[in-house]
Design a protein around this motif. Structure first.
Motif, PDB file in Angstrom:
ATOM      1  N   ARG B 139       0.855  -1.197   0.000  1.00 18.34           N
ATOM      2  CA  ARG B 139       0.000   0.000   0.000  1.00 18.34           C
ATOM      3  C   ARG B 139       0.883   1.237   0.000  1.00 18.34           C
ATOM      4  O   ARG B 139       1.896   1.273   0.703  1.00 18.34           O
ATOM      5  CB  ARG B 139      -0.886   0.026   1.238  1.00 18.34           C
ATOM      6  CG  ARG B 139      -1.975  -1.033   1.210  1.00 18.34           C
ATOM      7  CD  ARG B 139      -2.835  -0.979   2.429  1.00 18.34           C
ATOM      8  NE  ARG B 139      -2.128  -1.435   3.617  1.00 18.34           N
ATOM      9  CZ  ARG B 139      -2.584  -1.328   4.848  1.00 18.34           C
ATOM     10  NH1 ARG B 139      -3.726  -0.759   5.064  1.00 18.34           N
ATOM     11  NH2 ARG B 139      -1.900  -1.773   5.868  1.00 18.34           N
ATOM     12  N   THR B 164      -3.691   0.563  -3.227  1.00 17.86           N
ATOM     13  CA  THR B 164      -3.267  -0.698  -2.615  1.00 17.86           C
ATOM     14  C   THR B 164      -3.081  -1.712  -3.743  1.00 17.86           C
ATOM     15  O   THR B 164      -3.694  -1.573  -4.809  1.00 17.86           O
ATOM     16  CB  THR B 164      -4.332  -1.225  -1.623  1.00 17.86           C
ATOM     17  OG1 THR B 164      -5.557  -1.396  -2.334  1.00 17.86           O
ATOM     18  CG2 THR B 164      -4.557  -0.291  -0.471  1.00 17.86           C
ATOM     19  N   GLU B 167      -6.279  -3.357  -5.220  1.00 18.01           N
ATOM     20  CA  GLU B 167      -7.401  -2.440  -5.465  1.00 18.01           C
ATOM     21  C   GLU B 167      -8.188  -2.799  -6.727  1.00 18.01           C
ATOM     22  O   GLU B 167      -9.405  -2.706  -6.765  1.00 18.01           O
ATOM     23  CB  GLU B 167      -6.866  -1.011  -5.572  1.00 18.01           C
ATOM     24  CG  GLU B 167      -7.914   0.030  -5.368  1.00 18.01           C
ATOM     25  CD  GLU B 167      -7.297   1.417  -5.248  1.00 18.01           C
ATOM     26  OE1 GLU B 167      -6.803   1.740  -4.165  1.00 18.01           O
ATOM     27  OE2 GLU B 167      -7.278   2.148  -6.246  1.00 18.01           O
ATOM     28  N   SER B 360      -7.358   1.421   6.551  1.00 18.86           N
ATOM     29  CA  SER B 360      -7.875   0.064   6.408  1.00 18.86           C
ATOM     30  C   SER B 360      -6.771  -0.907   6.834  1.00 18.86           C
ATOM     31  O   SER B 360      -5.582  -0.576   6.777  1.00 18.86           O
ATOM     32  CB  SER B 360      -8.262  -0.202   4.961  1.00 18.86           C
ATOM     33  OG  SER B 360      -7.143  -0.011   4.135  1.00 18.86           O
ATOM     34  N   ASN B 366     -12.579  -0.923   7.525  1.00 20.34           N
ATOM     35  CA  ASN B 366     -12.658   0.108   6.494  1.00 20.34           C
ATOM     36  C   ASN B 366     -11.972   1.379   6.963  1.00 20.34           C
ATOM     37  O   ASN B 366     -11.985   1.671   8.156  1.00 20.34           O
ATOM     38  CB  ASN B 366     -14.117   0.419   6.179  1.00 20.34           C
ATOM     39  CG  ASN B 366     -14.715  -0.644   5.306  1.00 20.34           C
ATOM     40  OD1 ASN B 366     -14.248  -0.890   4.204  1.00 20.34           O
ATOM     41  ND2 ASN B 366     -15.738  -1.298   5.811  1.00 20.34           N
ATOM     42  N   ASN B 394     -16.666   2.213   3.112  1.00 14.91           N
ATOM     43  CA  ASN B 394     -17.751   1.431   2.493  1.00 14.91           C
ATOM     44  C   ASN B 394     -19.072   2.188   2.457  1.00 14.91           C
ATOM     45  O   ASN B 394     -20.127   1.578   2.286  1.00 14.91           O
ATOM     46  CB  ASN B 394     -17.921   0.091   3.207  1.00 14.91           C
ATOM     47  CG  ASN B 394     -18.318   0.268   4.656  1.00 14.91           C
ATOM     48  OD1 ASN B 394     -18.230   1.368   5.188  1.00 14.91           O
ATOM     49  ND2 ASN B 394     -18.746  -0.791   5.287  1.00 14.91           N
ATOM     50  N   ASP B 401     -18.740  -4.767  -3.510  1.00 14.66           N
ATOM     51  CA  ASP B 401     -17.682  -3.788  -3.203  1.00 14.66           C
ATOM     52  C   ASP B 401     -17.516  -2.733  -4.290  1.00 14.66           C
ATOM     53  O   ASP B 401     -16.440  -2.129  -4.408  1.00 14.66           O
ATOM     54  CB  ASP B 401     -16.337  -4.497  -2.986  1.00 14.66           C
ATOM     55  CG  ASP B 401     -16.317  -5.297  -1.699  1.00 14.66           C
ATOM     56  OD1 ASP B 401     -17.258  -5.118  -0.904  1.00 14.66           O
ATOM     57  OD2 ASP B 401     -15.386  -6.096  -1.500  1.00 14.66           O
ATOM     58  N   GLN B 404     -16.067   0.849  -3.333  1.00 14.64           N
ATOM     59  CA  GLN B 404     -15.341   0.719  -2.055  1.00 14.64           C
ATOM     60  C   GLN B 404     -14.032   1.513  -2.127  1.00 14.64           C
ATOM     61  O   GLN B 404     -13.330   1.461  -3.137  1.00 14.64           O
ATOM     62  CB  GLN B 404     -15.038  -0.761  -1.814  1.00 14.64           C
ATOM     63  CG  GLN B 404     -14.127  -1.070  -0.667  1.00 14.64           C
ATOM     64  CD  GLN B 404     -14.890  -1.303   0.638  1.00 14.64           C
ATOM     65  OE1 GLN B 404     -16.074  -1.590   0.615  1.00 14.64           O
ATOM     66  NE2 GLN B 404     -14.206  -1.166   1.741  1.00 14.64           N
ATOM     67  N   SER B 406     -10.297   1.986  -0.503  1.00 15.60           N
ATOM     68  CA  SER B 406      -9.429   1.124   0.292  1.00 15.60           C
ATOM     69  C   SER B 406      -8.399   1.874   1.137  1.00 15.60           C
ATOM     70  O   SER B 406      -7.767   1.262   1.989  1.00 15.60           O
ATOM     71  CB  SER B 406      -8.704   0.135  -0.632  1.00 15.60           C
ATOM     72  OG  SER B 406      -8.080   0.841  -1.672  1.00 15.60           O
ATOM     73  N   THR B 407      -8.211   3.163   0.889  1.00 18.50           N
ATOM     74  CA  THR B 407      -7.243   3.911   1.712  1.00 18.50           C
ATOM     75  C   THR B 407      -7.893   5.157   2.306  1.00 18.50           C
ATOM     76  O   THR B 407      -8.775   5.759   1.681  1.00 18.50           O
ATOM     77  CB  THR B 407      -6.017   4.354   0.892  1.00 18.50           C
ATOM     78  OG1 THR B 407      -6.473   5.142  -0.203  1.00 18.50           O
ATOM     79  CG2 THR B 407      -5.208   3.191   0.374  1.00 18.50           C
TER      80      THR B 407
END
Lengths: 200, 431
Positions: B139, B164, B167, B360, B366, B394, B401, B404, B406-407
């Protein structure tokens, strides 16, 4: 001689009606407000334009609960468009300048001094009684209990006081489990409830 | 017997197979696609372009150890490959030694002037590492800004990259990146391409009169002073200003997903003149190390990209706060606003509080960001904007997802963008 009884016989319909009335009375009694609102009838609330929201007393386990709730309340109060809430930095400076030892529960003299220093019409103090999750058996949910006081700046009188409690374990959580609503949503709901009580 | 044409039988088996193949190819390509856009590749034959840039060492705001020297070398190499004119590293090192430069997360006025005189740098590239983790999936989150060294340092360009490794997995996980070196290489190339695009084709901004010029050229009168001293500007708006469209109430759809939960706007027009804005370090109540610094960087980026305001370099603000010995334990006071706005010549001061900045993790948590922001006006010191923003990665995600985040970096970016959009809507002349 036959003795006649004058005693009236109730029909089934009347019994049902009486039972329904009884149920409604009980339900209304359960829903009644517990009297968690005080409002000074002699106070002109329309004259309050600027308020200082003091740091809240935090009785919960979360160390930041007071600051979190204060921030949400302050923003929500301003977003109502009726009251200007002074910046927290300015309030902290005034507290330091007048040498206030206990900012969460100021005395009458302190309130008068503070409102003069901040040019505020009123001071709001509060107590966060509960903030976080509660458990009952397998069920857990977030809960908040909050009470506020509005103190008039010129006299130091409490002119409005209210409390609210939101969240917690309801019938849905007991039956189906789940964590209920997140604490932030519950906080917003509690704050909106108090603001509604202030403006109603 | 009459045969009616059937819609369902219009495709033969061969056609169906071809369609299925095409769909699979599209899926694979979509999974392998770089979400930040295609990066440009250059070679040494490309002549040098743009201003002379001093590449500052990378500041680590990730709160964890990271190979900063390697990353800095890779960044410089990426810029050199692309043909950028950069200040020689040895010359920059000796400048740092001569001037005892220890803070590399920003540049103050004195250092900027000295750097320009001694190395000939027209701009400084300041890079911050927001997130770095080499464990699979890797990441990374980076932020970079280009600060002009002419006169008062000013942020001209700013961009970020966060990704990430997993992702965009694509079909059968072919899009997963497991090599951290490849991931950070993509990041540097993306930032370099964005900067190059800005330098080569700078966006055209609407010409506005500088608010500072108007203020400084205006003759001083007692009546003006009296007007400013009045408390009238504290009057709030007559109508509730947080009425949101019904879409946001039902499921937080599309653009309303990341907007502030509650906000107040004084409805003052802010886009009629070119106003300068100073982002004062936020009060950090989160558990994330450097969380407030990262949040300020994201807000600065959105302000720079938006272009309606002139954003003062963060290093200059830091220097003024240190010199003026300002300590803000619970937010900014009126006296602090006076000191900062007078010393920097800014019209607007932004301050806030960060409550949560959670990244995350591998356990499926999350990212979560929660902050409040206040914007003050210099003369009246009243609050022009006050908002509270809170989101999770989220939010608004219902199926598979899709959407979504992720970071925490990407989430903060979207929240800042949405916040600024809302602010502009409420403070626009063409409202």
């Amino acid at each position: 001689m036959e003795q006649r009884h004058n005693k009236k016989q109730f029909t089934l319909f009347e019994w049902v009606c009486a039972a329904l009335v009884g149920l409604i009375v009980m339900a209304c009694g359960g829903c009644a407000s517990p009297g968690d609102l005080f409002r000074d009838s002699t106070m002109d609330f329309g004259s309050i334009k600027t308020v200082a929201v003091m740091p809240f007393t935090n009785l919960s386990r979360d160390q930041l609960a007071g600051e979190r709730v204060r921030d949400v309340f302050s923003t929500a109060l301003m977003s109502s468009g009726s009251i200007y809430s002074l910046p927290t930095g300015e309030i902290a400076r005034a507290i330091g300048n007048i040498g206030l030892n206990n900012a969460t529960t100021p005395s009458v003299e302190d309130v008068v001094k503070l409102s003069k220093a901040l040019k505020a019409d009123a001071i709001i103090t509060g107590v966060v009684r509960e903030y976080g999750d509660v458990r009952a058996g397998n069920a857990a949910a977030d809960v908040i209990a909050l009470s506020l006081q509005l103190i008039e700046g010129q006299t130091g009188r409490v002119v409005w006081s209210a409390s609210t409690s939101q969240g917690g374990i309801g019938i849905t959580e007991k039956l189906f489990g789940g964590g209920g609503k997140p604490i932030n949503d519950v906080t917003e709901k509690a704050v909106n409830d108090l603001i509604t009580k202030l403006f109603e | 017997m009459i045969l009616l044409p059937s819609c369902s039988n219009s495709h033969s088996l061969r056609d169906m197979l071809l369609l299925a193949l095409a769909a699979i190819c599209s899926c694979v390509l979509a999974g392998c696609a770089n979400p930040a856009g295609a990066s440009l590749r250059f070679n040494s034959a490309v002549p040098g372009w743009g201003p002379m840039i001093a590449v500052y060492p990378i500041e680590n705001l990730s709160g964890a150890p990271a190979p900063l020297k390697e990353l800095h070398e890779e960044l410089a190499a990426t810029l050199q490959r692309a043909g950028a004119r950069i200040v020689d590293q040895a010359a920059l090192d000796s400048f740092f030694e001569r001037h005892w430069v220890r803070y590399v997360g920003g540049i103050d006025e004195t250092t900027s002037a000295a750097l320009r005189d001694e190395t000939g740098a027209d701009a400084v590239l300041i890079t911050n590492l927001e997130l770095y983790n080499e464990q699979a999936p890797p990441r990374i989150a980076l932020m970079a800004r280009l600060v002009s060294t002419a006169g008062m340092p000013e942020i001209r360009w700013m961009d970020s990259y966060a990704r990430t490794g997993d992702e965009a997995p694509g079909l059968l996980g072919l899009g997963i990146i497991e090599d951290p070196v490849r991931l950070r290489g993509l990041g540097f190339e993306c930032l370099e391409a964005s900067m190059r695009k800005f330098i080569m084709n700078a966006p055209e901004r609407e010409h506005k009169v500088s608010a500072r010029e108007i203020r400084e050229n205006k003759p001083f009168t007692l009546s003006d002073l009296m007007d400013k001293m009045k408390d009238e500007p504290r009057q709030s708006a007559d109508v509730p200003v947080n009425n949101r469209p019904w879409l946001s109430q039902v499921g937080d759809l599309i653009s309303y997903r990341y907007q502030p939960r509650t906000w107040y706007s004084s409805r003052d027009v802010l886009d009629d003149q070119l106003r300068s804005v100073a982002l004062i370090p936020f009060l950090d109540l989160s558990t994330r190390k450097y969380g407030a610094e990262v949040l300020v960087l994201h807000l600065a980026k959105q302000l720079v990209v938006d272009g309606r305001f002139k954003v003062v370099e963060l290093g200059v603000i830091r220097d003024k706060i240190l010199v003026s010995r300002i300590i803000m334990t619970s937010g900014i006071s009126n006296a602090n606003i006076d000191v900062i706005s007078n010393s920097l010549g800014v019209e607007l001061v932004v301050n806030g509080k960060l409550f949560d900045y959670l990244e995350s993790n591998t356990t499926g948590q999350n990212p979560k960001v929660d902050f409040s922001l206040q914007m003050f006006e210099r003369d009246t010191r009243k609050i022009l904007w006050n908002s509270h923003s809170r989101n999770q990665g989220n939010d608004g995600v219902f199926f598979f997802d899709v959407g979504q985040i992720s970071t925490a970096s990407a989430l903060t970016d979207k929240m800042s963008q949405s916040l600024l959009h809302r602010l502009n809507e409420n403070a626009s002349e063409k409202r």
